[in-house]
Write an enzyme that holds these catalytic residues in place. Structure first.
Site, PDB file in Angstrom:
ATOM      1  CD1 TRP A   1      46.079  33.270  49.949  1.00 11.51           C
ATOM      2  CD2 TRP A   1      46.564  32.616  47.871  1.00 11.51           C
ATOM      3  NE1 TRP A   1      47.330  33.762  49.638  1.00 11.51           N
ATOM      4  CE2 TRP A   1      47.651  33.372  48.370  1.00 11.51           C
ATOM      5  CE3 TRP A   1      46.650  32.093  46.577  1.00 11.51           C
ATOM      6  CZ2 TRP A   1      48.799  33.623  47.614  1.00 11.51           C
ATOM      7  CZ3 TRP A   1      47.785  32.342  45.836  1.00 11.51           C
ATOM      8  CH2 TRP A   1      48.840  33.096  46.355  1.00 11.51           C
ATOM      9  CG  HIS A   2      43.817  32.436  43.333  1.00 10.34           C
ATOM     10  ND1 HIS A   2      44.291  31.282  43.879  1.00 10.34           N
ATOM     11  CD2 HIS A   2      44.643  32.720  42.296  1.00 10.34           C
ATOM     12  CE1 HIS A   2      45.349  30.864  43.204  1.00 10.34           C
ATOM     13  NE2 HIS A   2      45.592  31.726  42.237  1.00 10.34           N
ATOM     14  N   GLY A   3      40.917  35.185  45.745  1.00 12.71           N
ATOM     15  CA  GLY A   3      40.065  36.358  45.733  1.00 12.71           C
ATOM     16  C   GLY A   3      38.851  36.208  46.616  1.00 12.71           C
TER      17      GLY A   3
END
Length: 466
Positions: A324-326
């Site tokens: 989700w972060h990247g």
């Protein structure tokens, strides 16, 4: 539009503040809600107005998805099909903008130049407003909240303090605040505390985070040439930069919320004072941790089906957080590594062996610092090169300004270890005590003045386009 900009502080915020309360006074609650929604869309569109329709489409889609889920439940159905369609729509939107290029690049790496990698600009805050609205749909499905007025729903999604980078807010927790008529009248105490918190967050971002950011950038841009000292200075500098940047943003957002009589959840609670990685993830990005626990970990089974299932669920949740972060393997590896940390920490607790507190805090910090080095690296190759540098005792020579950088970083670490965070400080402040109020007003004024002097080097928040 950046919080740390003259345009926001000197123009947008005063207009939004006086416009909101003035509109309520002369035209009523509905008009005030419309004003703040319109102002929030202007705030969002100031970066790139072309993505305003996308945000509006996402809001309309989820609002009616919630309506369909609620209607299905009223007819005696579970509403599961409607929920799946709603979540699928959100994931498709997020997946297209955030992960299309990543999957195309991965396929090309495996099978050759098969696909053309699209150049897609990531809309601001898409990760946050997607998670926020997905939680809303699940809450409607569970019967924990009900769809209401469309304009109020727009306010929930777009309210500008949290729109770009959180904290992630809950519809069922915010609705009573939106409905409370007292919140449409200026509150002197909330204004005083909100401004104090906003200024402290601004200072953390502009003076601290932006000052040490070049130290980290220099090392990570030359990962394969980093020495032992470079590796440690760069990794610790980034670990501190990320904290001061993101927690500073969160505190600014919470402070701005208080100006409008809204209480957002605390997002950071002195995480670098944590005595274990379990404790750490209860203090770091707390609104995300709560979201994952409530909408991923518990639905997966949590700890209800034995130790193996518990460890598996922890690992999967952290890996998902990483993704989700990247869109990159470094983010996935970062999440998976923290999942491993949590498994080890849970197993260690069963041994019931007490260790010195300082050692526990130091080990927790170093573990997270190492994982963030992977998180910040451009690719896996750079991550391995910096890892090697951290343990390369053959090249310990300090750079020219190394002693100064180490002294500053150590000072910041000491401050973080002993000092409470700004949210906890403001919780104990009582503006009614004039001597205390005067002291904090003076300190806040100094921090604000110093911060304003450095706004000409304004940089984006690390979670700005996320």
């Amino acid at each position: 539009m950046l919080f740390n900009s003259y345009e926001f502080i000197l123009l947008f915020l005063p207009v939004a503040f006086f416009g909101f309360f003035g509109t309520f006074k002369f035209f009523g609650q509905k008009a005030a809600v419309f004003f703040i929604v319109a102002a929030s869309f202007v705030f969002y569109g100031a970066w790139d107005f072309r993505y305003v329709p996308l945000l509006f489409f996402s809001i309309v889609f989820n609002f009616f998805a919630g309506k369909f889920i609620a209607a299905a439940k009223e007819k005696g159905n579970r509403g599961k099909k409607e929920l799946v369609c709603g979540i699928a729509g959100n994931l498709l939107l997020l997946g297209f903008f955030k992960y299309t290029a990543f999957f195309a690049e991965t396929i090309n790496q495996v099978g050759g130049e098969i696909l053309t990698v699209p150049q897609i600009i990531l809309p601001l805050g898409i990760s946050f407003f997607t998670f926020t609205q997905t939680a809303y749909l699940i809450d409607v499905y569970r019967g924990e909240t009900q769809p209401t007025d469309f304009l109020v729903y727009c306010e929930f999604v777009t309210i500008f303090p949290h729109l770009i980078a959180g904290p992630i807010i809950s519809y069922r927790e915010m609705m009573p605040q939106f409905a409370d008529i007292k919140n449409y009248v200026p509150n002197a105490k909330n204004i005083a505390l909100g401004l104090t918190l906003f200024i402290m967050g601004l200072f953390k971002k502009v003076i601290i985070a932006d000052s040490i950011a070049p130290w980290a950038n220099a090392v990570f841009s030359n990962a394969h040439g980093a020495s032992f000292a470079d590796g440690w200075i760069g990794s610790v500098a980034y670990t501190l930069e990320l904290y001061f940047d993101f927690s500073g943003y969160s505190e600014m957002a919470i402070g701005l919320g208080l100006l409008f009589n809204l209480k957002f959840p605390v997002n950071f609670d002195s995480p670098y004072q944590s005595k274990s990685i379990i404790d750490f993830w209860r203090r770091w990005h707390m609104s995300l941790s709560s979201w994952v626990r409530e909408y991923l970990y518990i639905p997966m089974g949590g700890n209800r089906h034995g130790e193996f299932a518990k460890m598996r669920n922890l690992f999967l949740c952290m890996t998902i957080i990483g993704f989700w972060h990247g869109a990159g393997w470094t983010f996935i590896l970062w999440g998976a590594l923290n999942g491993v940390y949590l498994i080890i920490n849970n197993l260690w607790r069963k041994l019931k062996i007490d260790l010195p507190i300082f050692f526990c805090v130091l080990l927790t910090f170093l573990s997270f610092n190492f994982s963030l080095m992977i998180f910040r690296s451009e690719n896996i190759s750079d991550a391995f090169a910096l890892t090697k540098a951290l343990f390369n005792a053959d090249n310990i020579s300090l750079p020219t300004d190394g002693a100064f950088k180490i002294s500053v970083l150590l000072l910041l670490l000491i401050l973080l270890y002993f000092c409470p965070n700004p949210v906890r400080i403001t919780e104990k402040l009582n503006p009614a005590r004039k001597s205390v109020a005067l002291l904090w007003a003076t300190a806040a004024a100094v921090m604000f003045a110093v911060s304003l002097l450095f706004l000409n080097r304004a940089t984006e928040f690390l979670y700005f386009q996320f």
